[in-house]
Design a protein around this motif. Structure first.
Motif, short mmCIF file in Angstrom:
data_model
loop_
_atom_site.label_atom_id
_atom_site.label_comp_id
_atom_site.label_asym_id
_atom_site.label_seq_id
_atom_site.Cartn_x
_atom_site.Cartn_y
_atom_site.Cartn_z
N TYR A 524 68.70 16.30 29.77
CA TYR A 524 67.94 15.16 30.54
C TYR A 524 68.76 13.93 30.08
O TYR A 524 69.77 13.86 29.55
CB TYR A 524 66.36 15.17 29.94
N LYS A 526 68.91 9.82 29.16
CA LYS A 526 68.52 8.54 28.30
C LYS A 526 69.09 7.35 28.92
O LYS A 526 70.28 7.13 29.07
CB LYS A 526 68.74 8.77 26.84
N ASP A 570 64.07 7.40 26.89
CA ASP A 570 64.00 8.92 27.28
C ASP A 570 63.43 9.10 28.90
O ASP A 570 62.33 8.90 28.85
CB ASP A 570 63.51 10.03 26.27
N GLY A 572 63.29 12.24 30.26
CA GLY A 572 62.90 13.49 29.95
C GLY A 572 62.51 14.08 28.64
O GLY A 572 62.26 13.21 27.82
N ARG A 573 62.61 15.22 28.55
CA ARG A 573 62.07 15.71 27.07
C ARG A 573 62.71 17.23 26.90
O ARG A 573 63.06 17.87 27.74
CB ARG A 573 60.29 15.92 27.08
N GLN A 574 62.79 17.70 25.67
CA GLN A 574 63.27 18.82 25.31
C GLN A 574 62.24 19.96 25.96
O GLN A 574 61.10 19.87 25.71
CB GLN A 574 63.32 18.88 23.79
N THR A 575 63.06 21.09 26.32
CA THR A 575 62.14 22.26 26.34
C THR A 575 61.67 22.92 25.28
O THR A 575 62.48 22.47 23.96
CB THR A 575 63.00 23.36 27.16
N ARG A 576 60.86 23.77 25.18
CA ARG A 576 60.30 24.39 23.95
C ARG A 576 61.76 25.25 23.23
O ARG A 576 61.66 25.16 22.07
CB ARG A 576 59.37 25.28 24.22
N ASP A 578 64.68 24.24 23.18
CA ASP A 578 65.56 23.31 22.70
C ASP A 578 64.77 22.81 21.35
O ASP A 578 65.62 22.67 20.49
CB ASP A 578 65.66 22.04 23.51
N SER A 579 63.45 22.84 21.36
CA SER A 579 62.98 22.17 20.04
C SER A 579 62.73 23.32 19.03
O SER A 579 62.89 23.00 17.92
CB SER A 579 61.30 21.66 20.54
#
Length: 653
Positions: A524, A526, A570, A572-576, A578-579
């Motif tokens: 995503y 930033k 940001d 967007g955000r991290q996928t599960r 990615d986290s």
């Protein structure tokens, strides 16, 4: 070295009287005499037929050099606009004072020996510089009116001429309103226009056509110097739609920099003025279409290609007339301006360099336009609402400025009123003297004319000062500023072009970067930008006097508001996955068993192993050793996921 007294005078146009500088000098010398200042050896510097918006005037440059070498003791002008109409008036006078000089403008009552002169100079600086823009607006208004009425606005090319609708209305003295004019075809020139199109469609090159016209002795028109036809002149005629009756006006606008240098920048198409004038058609439509098709083919072969270096620097039109909220101010981390793209109903910004050369830029992600605009607006409004302490400090300083101004205005007004009474009394005495049979000498008549000419200017200046007293500067309150900042979000939605201009004042450039986890192909974006607190204060007030106060304060000891150097948002955000992956890597670095990792993270140990392998392999490929400590020792302990039971709904990507 003894410092010198300097009298500077200027008039703008070669249409004005050359006596203007003499008149200004006479006014200045009369004022110096009244103040008891010896001016016999004063140096007189003049600029004749020179615009005050330019800095490269011979007299002004001579004066600037004298200031730098500490030669000027007193500089006196009839009014400040004679010195300059650009935005450099305050800076020039500050330099003069810094080098030990003194500036006096007898028209506005400005004297740098008196306290509070900076604010008075800045206000007049703003007034003088904006009066040029206001004059241009009124001129354009009149031109548009003539175009709407199908009259001439002086925009006709070679092949046409203007003529008076009513020649009897022409005033021989040249005074009064200009009589109406219209445009018509000038056949002796139109013949060569048709020849140009005929030769071009017939296969002749543009350069050979120019040589042919020169050899034939064709006139080039009244607006071109010399008698030789050029490639550029012929090319311009071939692309001018006025020859088929389609008249377009206002494609460009003239802008000027702080030194008075002008240039043309394109205007958005919605601001163009279009008019169909079939009676002014010179070229047949079929010939025109063939010429345009040939021009398009020439451009395809010889025109600029993507990646070519331009021959000269050129300001992008979106910097002056933005076509979108973020158009022209959103940049990739590689330094390239991002361009707008649309795919189906979705609108994005992309970096053209990444598409051309992946080695120079890895920014392959799209920046969603609407989401980016919303994020920037929300961040700006939030930051502005958190600056109450700094705004209090600025408002306090503004109050002090206004209070000092309120003290100087009455004194200036009183001096002007005393001078008006004095001049009126002298006029009455001279009239009585002449009425009683005195000899009408030339000197008495000249003195009477001088006093009568001074009186209207005094009354105008008195009215101006009285308006400052009757309409004092109204300072904004914290509540008003908060309310305006709260309404910014709605303003950005309602008025896109004005909002885009405002956003440029608040944030400047915005940079986008790609957030991508090792081992992943998608991520995503930033964005980051900085907030200009002084720009926010300027945008919150409409009174030009207040804006001039803010300009003065921004160059004083008051610092910028305290907020982060840069704002990060940001998009967007991290996928599960990615986290979870960094947590899995951290647990393996601590030699946590795989079954225990599966219990902690909630994924099967087969998927956990796949996530781990992908992450570590990507780091090895990037030669990023900062995160590889203790990983090599554990990498060999990663089980083969092919023989493991995958009872987690998550699947490895």
């Amino acid at each position: 070295m003894a410092r010198k007294k300097v009298i500077y005078s200027r008039y703008s146009s070669d249409l004005q009287s050359e006596k203007s500088c003499v008149d200004q000098e006479r006014e200045v010398r009369g004022w110096l005499t009244q103040k008891g200042i010896d001016h016999k050896n004063a140096i007189v510097i003049r600029d004749e037929a020179e615009s005050g918006t330019k800095s490269n005037r011979s007299g002004f440059e001579e004066l600037s050099e004298m200031v730098k070498t500490n030669e000027v003791g007193i500089l006196v002008v009839d009014d400040q606009s004679r010195l300059t109409r650009a935005d450099n008036g305050l800076s020039f006078i500050k330099d003069l004072v810094f080098h030990g000089g003194r500036f006096i403008s007898i028209g506005e009552g400005i004297d740098t020996a008196q306290p509070g002169w900076q604010m008075h100079v800045k206000i007049m600086d703003l007034h003088n510089s904006t009066s040029i823009d206001e004059l241009a607006r009124r001129v354009k208004r009149g031109q548009v009116g003539r175009l709407v009425a199908n009259l001439s606005a002086g925009d006709f090319p070679f092949g046409y001429e203007s003529y008076f609708l009513n020649p009897e209305s022409i005033n021989p003295s040249g005074r009064g309103p200009k009589p109406a004019k219209k445009v018509r075809i000038r056949e002796d020139h139109a013949h060569y226009v048709r020849l140009i199109f005929s030769l071009f469609v017939g296969g002749r090159s543009i350069t050979s056509i120019a040589r042919e016209l020169t050899a034939l002795g064709s006139p080039v028109g009244n607006r071109v110097a010399g008698s030789t036809w050029t490639h550029q002149r012929v090319r311009k005629i071939l692309g001018n739609a006025k020859y088929v009756g389609l008249w377009v006006w206002g494609r460009t606008k003239t802008i000027r920099n702080s030194e008075g240098k002008t240039k043309q920048v394109p205007l958005p198409e919605e601001e163009w003025i279009r008019s169909a004038r079939p009676e002014l058609r010179i070229v047949d439509q079929d010939v025109w279409d063939k010429a345009q098709a040939k021009l398009a083919k020439i451009h395809e072969v010889y025109g600029f290609k993507v990646g070519q270096k331009k021959r000269a620097p050129k300001i992008h039109h979106s910097n002056v007339y933005p076509t979108g909220m973020l158009n022209g101010i959103l940049y990739c981390e590689c330094g390239r301006r991002m361009v707008h793209r649309q795919r189906y109903e979705k609108k994005y910004f992309v970096c053209p360099r990444a598409r051309q050369d992946l080695k120079s830029c890895q920014m392959t992600a799209y920046v969603p336009r609407d989401q980016a605009i919303k994020a920037v607006v929300e961040a700006v409004v939030t930051m502005l609402q958190g600056q109450s302490e700094w705004r209090n400090k600025v408002l306090e300083s503004m109050t002090n400025y206004v209070n000092s101004l309120s003290k100087t205005v009455p004194r200036t007004l009183e001096g002007l009123q005393n001078r008006e009474r004095e001049v009126t009394k002298k006029i009455e005495n001279l009239i009585d003297f002449l009425a009683n049979g005195a000899r009408h000498s030339e000197s008495i008549q000249m003195r009477l004319a001088e006093l009568e000419a001074e009186l209207p200017g005094l009354r105008w200046k008195i009215a101006e000062q009285q308006s400052l007293v009757s309409k004092p500067v109204k300072l904004p309150t914290i509540g008003l500023l908060d309310e305006q900042h709260k309404n910014l979000a709605a303003f950005f939605v309602e008025d896109s072009q004005q909002a885009a201009i405002l956003l440029r004042k608040l944030v400047g450039k915005i940079y986008a970067t790609h957030v991508l986890q090792p081992g992943k192909k998608r991520g995503y974006t930033k964005i980051r930008f900085s907030l200009d607190g002084w720009g926010a204060m300027r945008s919150a007030v409409t009174d030009q006097r207040l804006q001039s106060i803010i300009d003065a304060l921004s160059s004083s000891e008051i610092s910028e508001p305290t907020h982060p150097d840069e704002i990060f948002v940001d998009l967007g955000r991290q996928t599960r996955v990615d986290s979870i992956t960094p947590r899995i890597v951290e647990l393996r670095r601590n030699r946590t068993p795989w079954k225990e990792i599966a219990a902690i993270t909630g994924v099967s140990f087969g998927n956990a192993a796949n996530y781990y392998k992908r992450y570590v392999s990507a780091l090895n490929d990037r030669k990023d050793t900062s995160n590889l400590s203790s990983l090599d020792a554990t990498f060999s302990q990663v089980p083969d996921s092919s023989g493991m039971r995958d009872d987690c709904p998550d699947s490895a990507e």
